[in-house]
Design an enzyme around this catalytic site. Structure first.
Site, short mmCIF file in Angstrom:
data_model
loop_
_atom_site.label_atom_id
_atom_site.label_comp_id
_atom_site.label_asym_id
_atom_site.label_seq_id
_atom_site.Cartn_x
_atom_site.Cartn_y
_atom_site.Cartn_z
N LYS A 232 0.87 -1.17 0.00
CA LYS A 232 0.00 0.00 0.00
C LYS A 232 0.91 1.22 0.00
CE LYS A 232 -4.10 0.88 2.84
NZ LYS A 232 -4.64 0.67 4.18
N ASP B 151 4.69 -0.01 14.29
CA ASP B 151 3.34 -0.16 14.83
C ASP B 151 3.31 -0.26 16.35
OD1 ASP B 151 1.69 -0.10 12.66
OD2 ASP B 151 0.76 -2.03 13.12
N GLY C 132 -11.05 -2.64 12.38
CA GLY C 132 -10.96 -2.98 10.95
C GLY C 132 -11.01 -4.48 10.85
N GLY D 265 -8.31 -6.25 11.53
CA GLY D 265 -7.70 -6.41 12.85
C GLY D 265 -8.32 -5.34 13.75
N MET E 90 -17.61 -7.57 8.02
CA MET E 90 -18.70 -7.07 8.87
C MET E 90 -19.91 -6.63 8.05
SD MET E 90 -19.79 -6.70 11.86
CE MET E 90 -18.69 -6.53 13.26
P1 ADP Z 1 -7.81 -3.51 7.56
O1 ADP Z 1 -7.76 -3.80 9.03
O2 ADP Z 1 -7.54 -4.72 6.71
O3 ADP Z 1 -7.09 -2.26 7.14
P2 ADP Z 1 -10.25 -1.98 7.24
O4 ADP Z 1 -9.87 -0.98 8.27
O5 ADP Z 1 -10.40 -1.52 5.84
O6 ADP Z 1 -9.34 -3.27 7.27
O7 ADP Z 1 -11.64 -2.62 7.71
C1 ADP Z 1 -12.20 -3.71 7.07
C2 ADP Z 1 -13.53 -4.03 7.75
O8 ADP Z 1 -14.38 -2.88 7.69
C3 ADP Z 1 -14.29 -5.17 7.10
O9 ADP Z 1 -14.78 -6.05 8.09
C4 ADP Z 1 -15.44 -4.46 6.41
O10 ADP Z 1 -16.56 -5.27 6.33
C5 ADP Z 1 -15.68 -3.32 7.37
N1 ADP Z 1 -16.50 -2.27 6.76
C6 ADP Z 1 -16.19 -1.44 5.75
N2 ADP Z 1 -17.26 -0.66 5.43
C7 ADP Z 1 -18.26 -1.02 6.28
C8 ADP Z 1 -19.61 -0.61 6.47
N3 ADP Z 1 -20.16 0.34 5.71
N4 ADP Z 1 -20.32 -1.21 7.44
C9 ADP Z 1 -19.78 -2.17 8.21
N5 ADP Z 1 -18.52 -2.61 8.09
C10 ADP Z 1 -17.77 -2.05 7.13
#
Ligand code: ADP
Length: 403
Positions: free
Chosen positions: A2, A145, A207, A209, A281
């Site tokens: 990323k 981190d 997220g 995690g 989620m």
């Molecule tokens: P990472 O920890 O991989 O960076 P993110 O912070 O992008 O992940 O979060 C991913 C999570 O956020 C997933 O479980 C996704 O379903 C959830 N998510 C994203 N948009 C929504 C939403 N509108 N409602 C509920 N959950 C969401």
């Protein structure tokens, strides 16, 4: 992999005028990679290409960055990239703040591999690839981190196991997502005009995690992830807290190997393990709503219940907090989850304004608590890349960081 390209310097940091010029994501490095590249203000470019390794991925990104048709103002050649900042997951007790990368730092990050066997090697690949492509004269900085949690007191970071395990193997709580917890606490400070001394908040990074942090006087005094990211809240595929005797029980009763149990707890537990459906989620909320799926509801309920427990524990540990802050994909986008986490916490002074809650999604920042609630509730979209860019500037110029 990323990345973001950020135009920043000390003055821009001071005035909060840093500017994102480009961003992108390369997924599935090592096979048919999925690449998304966005020059600021332009339409995203999506493509798939076989990219062998991190070096090939970075090479592809750089070619795109400096191609005239990409059209990023101020970027025409490699020489227009002045420094590179890397996220490094585990800094153990060695790295308590961001550092300029040299051979000794690379060796230090290698030494931490034992504690983060999945993450640190990938982080090192990025560092080596950038060194090869940009040359040794372009400064590189490592942002850890774990660093934001490095000031936790012993009472938070030691496990109650024989002390020599800490001495001999460095088994202790390190905590993760530090760059995110640090960023949202910093934004909270800007939004409310508070100084570091008066920044007392609980930050919830939800997220894939998930972790919570207790931030007192601007310092992380406790956090839910432990020696590894497995401990604490229920996550997409990780169990979070469990009785450690379950490990032994599974080995003896189910005949599972150490590797198998570790894999189940990290990759097949949490939301996906409880629901039997998915770690996403959004999909779980849809299953619950549209199909009244019992296990989807159960997974979400347990997810929220665990967060509540941590909020209660941290409020006790901190002798009260001024605000709860939601961030991460779920924290930033799901009013439903925020509402369920905060319901029944009125006695603690936490109350959500449902109108504000519903409106604050899709990258919006702001307060979602009732006006007269004793403890405020905020949604603050995280921006780890900005913290990395700013720390990179400060390390290159050898200026001490404030937040
Ligand atoms: P990472 O920890 O991989 O960076 P993110 O912070 O992008 O992940 O979060 C991913 C999570 O956020 C997933 O479980 C996704 O379903 C959830 N998510 C994203 N948009 C929504 C939403 N509108 N409602 C509920 N959950 C969401």
């Amino acid at each position: 992999m990323k990345f973001q390209v950020i135009d920043t310097d000390l003055e821009k940091i001071e005035k909060n005028l840093d500017e994102q010029k480009a961003r992108g994501l390369v997924e599935r490095i090592g096979s048919e990679s999925i690449i998304t590249l966005v020059a600021s203000g332009k339409k995203p470019l999506k493509q798939t290409l076989p990219l062998r390794d991190h070096r090939a991925a970075l090479d592809h990104v750089i070619r795109w960055l400096i191609a005239p048709e990409t059209g990023i103002p101020g970027i025409k050649s490699l020489a227009d990239i002045n420094a590179i900042g890397h996220r490094v997951v585990h800094g153990a007790e060695k790295f308590k703040k961001s550092v300029l990368i040299d051979d000794e730092v690379i060796k230090g990050i290698e030494d931490c591999i034992e504690l983060a066997p999945l993450h640190n090697p990938a982080n090192l690949k990025g560092i080596v690839a950038a060194r090869e492509l940009f040359g040794i004269s372009v400064p590189q900085v490592a942002v850890f981190d774990t660093a934001f949690h490095s000031l936790m007191p012993e009472t938070s970071y030691l496990y109650a196991i024989p002390y020599q395990f800490y001495r001999r193997y460095k088994i202790r709580r390190y905590g993760f997502h530090g760059t995110s917890h640090r960023y949202v606490a910093y934004r909270y400070r800007l939004l409310t005009g508070k100084d570091q001394e008066h920044t007392n908040v609980i930050t919830l990074h939800l997220g894939n995690g998930c972790s919570a942090a207790a931030i007192k006087k601007g310092i992380s005094i406790d956090t839910s992830m432990g020696m590894t990211p497995l401990e604490g809240l229920v996550m997409g595929t990780r169990s979070g807290d469990i009785d450690p005797a379950i490990f032994t029980f599974l080995a003896q009763r189910a005949g599972m190997s150490v590797v198998e149990i570790d894999s189940v707890l990290n990759k097949q537990s949490g939301l996906v393990g409880l629901s039997g459906l998915t770690n996403d989620m959004r999909d779980l909320l849809a299953e619950e709503k549209e199909n009244n799926d019992r296990r989807a509801k159960l997974a979400i309920d347990i997810f929220c219940h665990r967060i509540k427990k941590y909020i209660g524990a941290y409020l006790a540990e901190m002798n009260g907090a001024d605000a709860i802050i939601f961030t991460g994909g779920i924290g930033e986008n799901s009013p439903d989850i925020r509402s369920r986490v905060c319901s029944g916490l009125e006695w603690l002074g936490i109350e959500i304004d449902e109108e504000l809650n519903k409106k604050t999604v899709g990258g919006k920042e702001g307060e979602i608590g009732k006006k007269d609630a004793r403890v405020k509730t905020f949604v603050i979209p995280t921006n780890e890349e900005l913290v990395i860019a700013r720390d990179t500037v400060r390390c290159v110029l050898n200026v001490p960081r404030q937040w």
